[in-house]
Motif scaffolding. Structure first.
Motif, mmCIF file in Angstrom:
data_model
loop_
_atom_site.group_PDB
_atom_site.id
_atom_site.type_symbol
_atom_site.label_atom_id
_atom_site.label_comp_id
_atom_site.label_asym_id
_atom_site.label_seq_id
_atom_site.Cartn_x
_atom_site.Cartn_y
_atom_site.Cartn_z
ATOM 1 N N LEU A 9 0.849 -1.236 0.049
ATOM 2 C CA LEU A 9 0.044 0.030 -0.127
ATOM 3 C C LEU A 9 1.017 1.343 -0.012
ATOM 4 N N ASP A 10 0.363 2.258 -0.554
ATOM 5 C CA ASP A 10 1.065 3.580 -0.710
ATOM 6 C C ASP A 10 0.610 4.371 0.325
ATOM 7 N N TRP A 11 1.227 4.407 1.503
ATOM 8 C CA TRP A 11 0.568 5.391 2.721
ATOM 9 C C TRP A 11 0.933 6.648 2.716
ATOM 10 N N PHE A 12 0.081 7.629 3.072
ATOM 11 C CA PHE A 12 0.451 9.194 2.981
ATOM 12 C C PHE A 12 0.035 9.753 4.272
ATOM 13 N N GLU A 26 -1.847 7.907 9.019
ATOM 14 C CA GLU A 26 -1.782 7.836 7.569
ATOM 15 C C GLU A 26 -2.593 7.001 6.974
ATOM 16 N N VAL A 27 -2.864 7.149 5.599
ATOM 17 C CA VAL A 27 -4.217 6.655 5.065
ATOM 18 C C VAL A 27 -3.462 6.150 3.790
ATOM 19 N N ALA A 28 -4.058 4.997 3.208
ATOM 20 C CA ALA A 28 -3.785 4.385 1.835
ATOM 21 C C ALA A 28 -4.891 3.788 1.468
ATOM 22 N N ALA A 29 -5.057 3.723 -0.170
ATOM 23 C CA ALA A 29 -6.172 3.356 -0.567
ATOM 24 C C ALA A 29 -6.181 2.197 -1.365
ATOM 25 N N ASP A 30 -6.999 1.011 -1.124
ATOM 26 C CA ASP A 30 -6.799 -0.185 -2.137
ATOM 27 C C ASP A 30 -7.990 -0.346 -3.021
ATOM 28 N N GLY A 31 -8.097 -1.321 -3.678
ATOM 29 C CA GLY A 31 -9.274 -1.244 -4.570
ATOM 30 C C GLY A 31 -10.692 -1.376 -3.791
ATOM 31 N N ALA A 33 -11.139 -0.286 -0.169
ATOM 32 C CA ALA A 33 -11.204 0.249 0.882
ATOM 33 C C ALA A 33 -10.125 1.410 1.032
ATOM 34 N N ALA A 34 -10.571 2.421 2.206
ATOM 35 C CA ALA A 34 -9.464 3.431 2.711
ATOM 36 C C ALA A 34 -8.981 2.889 3.915
ATOM 37 N N ARG A 35 -7.634 2.610 4.037
ATOM 38 C CA ARG A 35 -6.994 1.897 5.320
ATOM 39 C C ARG A 35 -6.493 3.358 5.991
ATOM 40 N N VAL A 36 -6.680 3.225 7.294
ATOM 41 C CA VAL A 36 -5.963 4.107 8.417
ATOM 42 C C VAL A 36 -5.044 3.551 9.521
ATOM 43 N N ARG A 37 -4.031 4.134 9.686
ATOM 44 C CA ARG A 37 -3.200 3.758 10.802
ATOM 45 C C ARG A 37 -2.379 4.932 11.407
ATOM 46 N N ASP A 38 -1.947 4.341 12.434
ATOM 47 C CA ASP A 38 -1.205 5.468 13.288
ATOM 48 C C ASP A 38 0.180 5.681 12.850
ATOM 49 N N SER A 39 0.733 6.832 12.647
ATOM 50 C CA SER A 39 2.083 6.736 12.080
ATOM 51 C C SER A 39 3.179 6.426 12.740
ATOM 52 N N LYS A 40 2.984 6.296 14.051
ATOM 53 C CA LYS A 40 3.911 5.881 14.944
ATOM 54 C C LYS A 40 3.817 4.408 15.305
ATOM 55 N N GLU A 41 3.004 3.697 14.845
ATOM 56 C CA GLU A 41 2.824 2.069 14.933
ATOM 57 C C GLU A 41 2.514 1.563 13.630
#
Length: 66
Positions: A9-12, A26-31, A33-41
């Motif tokens: 995934l390309d996170w930004f 950080e957010v990344a999109a796949d076909g 879903a939009a995925r969200v994660r903690d930038s520190k984890e």
């Protein structure tokens, strides 16, 4: 919602995020879903949102809906 994560995934981060290690996501999109994660984890858990739900959320933020 599909819980499987794509191999790559390309996170930004938002342009509003500081570079000083603050509370950022950080957010990344796949076909599907939009995925969200903690930038520190980066290896930690992620949230996955249906693309339509994420688009509505971001639209509401832009209109100061929160």
């Amino acid at each position: 919602m599909n819980a499987e994560q794509p191999a790559r995934l390309d996170w930004f981060k938002s342009s509003y995020s500081s570079g000083e290690g603050g509370a950022c996501v950080e957010v990344a999109a796949d076909g599907t879903a939009a995925r969200v994660r903690d930038s520190k984890e980066r290896g930690g858990p992620q949230l996955a949102f249906a693309r339509g739900a994420w688009a509505g959320f971001v639209s509401d933020l832009g209109r100061d809906g929160f």
